[in-house]
Write a protein that holds these residues in place. Structure first.
Motif, PDB file in Angstrom:
ATOM      1  N   SER A  62       1.027  -1.266   0.105  1.00  0.00           N
ATOM      2  CA  SER A  62      -0.140   0.185   0.069  1.00  0.00           C
ATOM      3  C   SER A  62       0.987   1.095  -0.099  1.00  0.00           C
ATOM      4  O   SER A  62       2.062   0.964   0.278  1.00  0.00           O
ATOM      5  N   HIS A  63       0.470   2.440  -0.199  1.00  0.00           N
ATOM      6  CA  HIS A  63       1.120   3.397  -0.306  1.00  0.00           C
ATOM      7  C   HIS A  63       0.568   4.752   0.505  1.00  0.00           C
ATOM      8  O   HIS A  63      -0.449   5.205   0.193  1.00  0.00           O
ATOM      9  N   ASP A  64       0.889   5.195   1.448  1.00  0.00           N
ATOM     10  CA  ASP A  64       0.563   6.348   2.079  1.00  0.00           C
ATOM     11  C   ASP A  64       0.948   7.641   1.520  1.00  0.00           C
ATOM     12  O   ASP A  64       2.448   7.753   1.084  1.00  0.00           O
ATOM     13  N   GLU A  65       0.422   8.549   1.101  1.00  0.00           N
ATOM     14  CA  GLU A  65       0.718   9.810   0.740  1.00  0.00           C
ATOM     15  C   GLU A  65       1.480  10.561   1.576  1.00  0.00           C
ATOM     16  O   GLU A  65       1.451  10.404   2.790  1.00  0.00           O
ATOM     17  N   ASP A  66       2.257  11.688   1.038  1.00  0.00           N
ATOM     18  CA  ASP A  66       3.084  12.668   1.966  1.00  0.00           C
ATOM     19  C   ASP A  66       2.220  13.370   2.861  1.00  0.00           C
ATOM     20  O   ASP A  66       2.904  13.570   3.958  1.00  0.00           O
ATOM     21  N   SER A  67       1.017  13.618   2.556  1.00  0.00           N
ATOM     22  CA  SER A  67       0.367  14.458   3.644  1.00  0.00           C
ATOM     23  C   SER A  67      -1.264  13.723   3.685  1.00  0.00           C
ATOM     24  O   SER A  67      -1.717  13.100   2.882  1.00  0.00           O
ATOM     25  N   THR A  68      -1.878  13.874   4.846  1.00  0.00           N
ATOM     26  CA  THR A  68      -3.138  13.061   5.154  1.00  0.00           C
ATOM     27  C   THR A  68      -4.036  14.019   5.037  1.00  0.00           C
ATOM     28  O   THR A  68      -4.043  15.472   4.715  1.00  0.00           O
ATOM     29  N   VAL A  69      -5.190  13.459   4.612  1.00  0.00           N
ATOM     30  CA  VAL A  69      -6.568  14.087   4.411  1.00  0.00           C
ATOM     31  C   VAL A  69      -7.270  13.814   5.577  1.00  0.00           C
ATOM     32  O   VAL A  69      -7.482  12.496   5.993  1.00  0.00           O
ATOM     33  N   ASN A  70      -7.997  14.740   6.360  1.00  0.00           N
ATOM     34  CA  ASN A  70      -8.810  14.572   7.488  1.00  0.00           C
ATOM     35  C   ASN A  70      -8.065  13.895   8.568  1.00  0.00           C
ATOM     36  O   ASN A  70      -8.584  13.139   9.435  1.00  0.00           O
ATOM     37  N   ASN A  71      -6.744  14.083   8.509  1.00  0.00           N
ATOM     38  CA  ASN A  71      -5.911  13.585   9.569  1.00  0.00           C
ATOM     39  C   ASN A  71      -6.172  12.048   9.741  1.00  0.00           C
ATOM     40  O   ASN A  71      -5.846  11.207  10.734  1.00  0.00           O
ATOM     41  N   PHE A  72      -5.936  11.377   8.527  1.00  0.00           N
ATOM     42  CA  PHE A  72      -6.102   9.944   8.528  1.00  0.00           C
ATOM     43  C   PHE A  72      -5.399   9.231   7.374  1.00  0.00           C
ATOM     44  O   PHE A  72      -4.621  10.070   6.566  1.00  0.00           O
ATOM     45  N   PHE A  73      -5.018   8.004   7.430  1.00  0.00           N
ATOM     46  CA  PHE A  73      -4.192   7.338   6.380  1.00  0.00           C
ATOM     47  C   PHE A  73      -4.738   7.865   4.817  1.00  0.00           C
ATOM     48  O   PHE A  73      -6.070   7.924   4.723  1.00  0.00           O
ATOM     49  N   THR A  74      -3.785   8.356   4.100  1.00  0.00           N
ATOM     50  CA  THR A  74      -4.158   8.743   2.673  1.00  0.00           C
ATOM     51  C   THR A  74      -3.720   7.770   1.825  1.00  0.00           C
ATOM     52  O   THR A  74      -2.519   7.923   1.520  1.00  0.00           O
ATOM     53  N   MET A  75      -4.414   7.057   1.268  1.00  0.00           N
ATOM     54  CA  MET A  75      -3.868   5.909   0.227  1.00  0.00           C
ATOM     55  C   MET A  75      -4.703   5.803  -0.902  1.00  0.00           C
ATOM     56  O   MET A  75      -5.791   5.345  -0.660  1.00  0.00           O
ATOM     57  N   TYR A  76      -4.343   5.848  -2.083  1.00  0.00           N
ATOM     58  CA  TYR A  76      -5.010   5.996  -3.208  1.00  0.00           C
ATOM     59  C   TYR A  76      -4.660   4.887  -4.261  1.00  0.00           C
ATOM     60  O   TYR A  76      -5.402   4.612  -5.057  1.00  0.00           O
ATOM     61  N   ASP A  77      -3.371   4.455  -3.938  1.00  0.00           N
ATOM     62  CA  ASP A  77      -2.877   3.355  -4.770  1.00  0.00           C
ATOM     63  C   ASP A  77      -2.101   2.149  -4.129  1.00  0.00           C
ATOM     64  O   ASP A  77      -1.789   2.148  -3.150  1.00  0.00           O
ATOM     65  N   TRP A  78      -1.792   1.286  -5.202  1.00  0.00           N
ATOM     66  CA  TRP A  78      -0.894   0.001  -4.754  1.00  0.00           C
ATOM     67  C   TRP A  78       0.259  -0.001  -5.743  1.00  0.00           C
ATOM     68  O   TRP A  78       0.296   0.275  -6.824  1.00  0.00           O
ATOM     69  N   ARG A  79       1.497  -0.190  -4.957  1.00  0.00           N
ATOM     70  CA  ARG A  79       2.672  -0.115  -5.664  1.00  0.00           C
ATOM     71  C   ARG A  79       3.244  -1.447  -5.775  1.00  0.00           C
ATOM     72  O   ARG A  79       2.997  -2.350  -4.892  1.00  0.00           O
ATOM     73  N   CYS A  80       4.129  -1.556  -6.611  1.00  0.00           N
ATOM     74  CA  CYS A  80       5.133  -3.073  -6.924  1.00  0.00           C
ATOM     75  C   CYS A  80       6.579  -2.830  -7.057  1.00  0.00           C
ATOM     76  O   CYS A  80       6.942  -1.655  -7.818  1.00  0.00           O
ATOM     77  N   TYR A  81       7.361  -3.688  -6.507  1.00  0.00           N
ATOM     78  CA  TYR A  81       8.609  -3.627  -6.539  1.00  0.00           C
ATOM     79  C   TYR A  81       9.282  -4.757  -6.848  1.00  0.00           C
ATOM     80  O   TYR A  81       8.651  -5.966  -6.491  1.00  0.00           O
ATOM     81  N   SER A  82      10.396  -5.189  -7.376  1.00  0.00           N
ATOM     82  CA  SER A  82      10.705  -6.391  -7.859  1.00  0.00           C
ATOM     83  C   SER A  82      12.409  -6.591  -7.482  1.00  0.00           C
ATOM     84  O   SER A  82      12.810  -5.618  -7.747  1.00  0.00           O
ATOM     85  N   SER A  83      12.774  -7.759  -7.307  1.00  0.00           N
ATOM     86  CA  SER A  83      14.290  -7.892  -7.253  1.00  0.00           C
ATOM     87  C   SER A  83      14.656  -9.419  -7.667  1.00  0.00           C
ATOM     88  O   SER A  83      13.601 -10.349  -7.279  1.00  0.00           O
ATOM     89  N   THR A  84      15.635  -9.764  -8.263  1.00  0.00           N
ATOM     90  CA  THR A  84      16.162 -10.922  -8.552  1.00  0.00           C
ATOM     91  C   THR A  84      17.216 -11.402  -7.548  1.00  0.00           C
ATOM     92  O   THR A  84      17.533 -12.547  -7.470  1.00  0.00           O
ATOM     93  N   ASP A  85      17.659 -10.624  -6.479  1.00  0.00           N
ATOM     94  CA  ASP A  85      18.915 -10.932  -5.629  1.00  0.00           C
ATOM     95  C   ASP A  85      18.350 -10.358  -4.293  1.00  0.00           C
ATOM     96  O   ASP A  85      19.289 -10.491  -3.381  1.00  0.00           O
TER      97      ASP A  85
END
Length: 193
Positions: A62-85
């Motif tokens: 999940s991804h928390d935005e840099d600033s909150t809205v209404n003093n609550f978690f502000t999360m609009y999207d899902w991110r992906c990272y990958s690694s082979t090592d």
């Protein structure tokens, strides 16, 4: 513990500075144990969900935005990272967002995702705070993911508790979806799922 730390500890103990030596030992242990190489350094993320596919680890967050809205978690999207090592990571950016779920009326609340590979596709199970769990599908582990149902995956009378999904696939190939907080629910998938 490095050689310099060992010498300083021996010197402090030899000269009667036992307390200073103990403090130095604890300090050295603390900084040796804690990770010095965080995977994600450029975004606020939470809820890491790993999936291994073709000798690559994909980490969905999940991804928390840099600033909150209404003093609550502000999360609009899902991110992906990958690694082979497990050392060098690729940031694939936002692979899905609340906007991909056209039926969804919430503009915030993209919580803990889980992705699985099954039958040649990738299924990203995503909870939307207060709206339940949905599923997005892609032909690639990094998307683009689309909403095949056009509605939430499970209808329930406890939507606010329908979070934290995960999938278990038994040895016989039978898949189950587990979710919930504070209670736990599960469903057995049928072949068409």
């Amino acid at each position: 513990m490095n050689d310099l730390s060992k010498k300083i500890i021996k010197m402090n103990i030899k000269h009667g500075n036992i307390i200073k030596g103990l403090i130095l030992i604890l300090h050295t242990i603390y900084f040796s144990v804690n990770a010095q190489n965080p995977i994600i350094q450029t975004h606020f993320t939470a809820d890491p969900a790993p999936m291994v596919f073709n000798d690559t680890v994909y980490l969905y967050t999940s991804h928390d935005e840099d600033s909150t809205v209404n003093n609550f978690f502000t999360m609009y999207d899902w991110r992906c990272y990958s690694s082979t090592d497990m050392v060098n990571w690729t940031d694939h950016g936002a692979v899905a967002s609340l906007k991909d779920l056209h039926w969804n009326t919430r503009t915030n609340g993209a919580w803990a995702p889980q992705c699985i590979a099954r039958n040649g596709k990738f299924y990203l199970y995503v909870p939307i705070h207060g709206e339940g769990i949905s599923v997005l599908v892609s032909g690639s582990p990094t998307g683009p993911f689309t909403d095949p149902l056009g509605k939430r995956l499970i209808e329930s009378d406890h939507l606010w508790q329908d979070i934290d999904p995960t999938v278990f696939i038994d040895n016989d190939g039978q898949a189950y979806l587990y979710w919930g907080n504070p209670k736990l629910w599960y469903v057995k998938f049928t072949q068409c799922d």
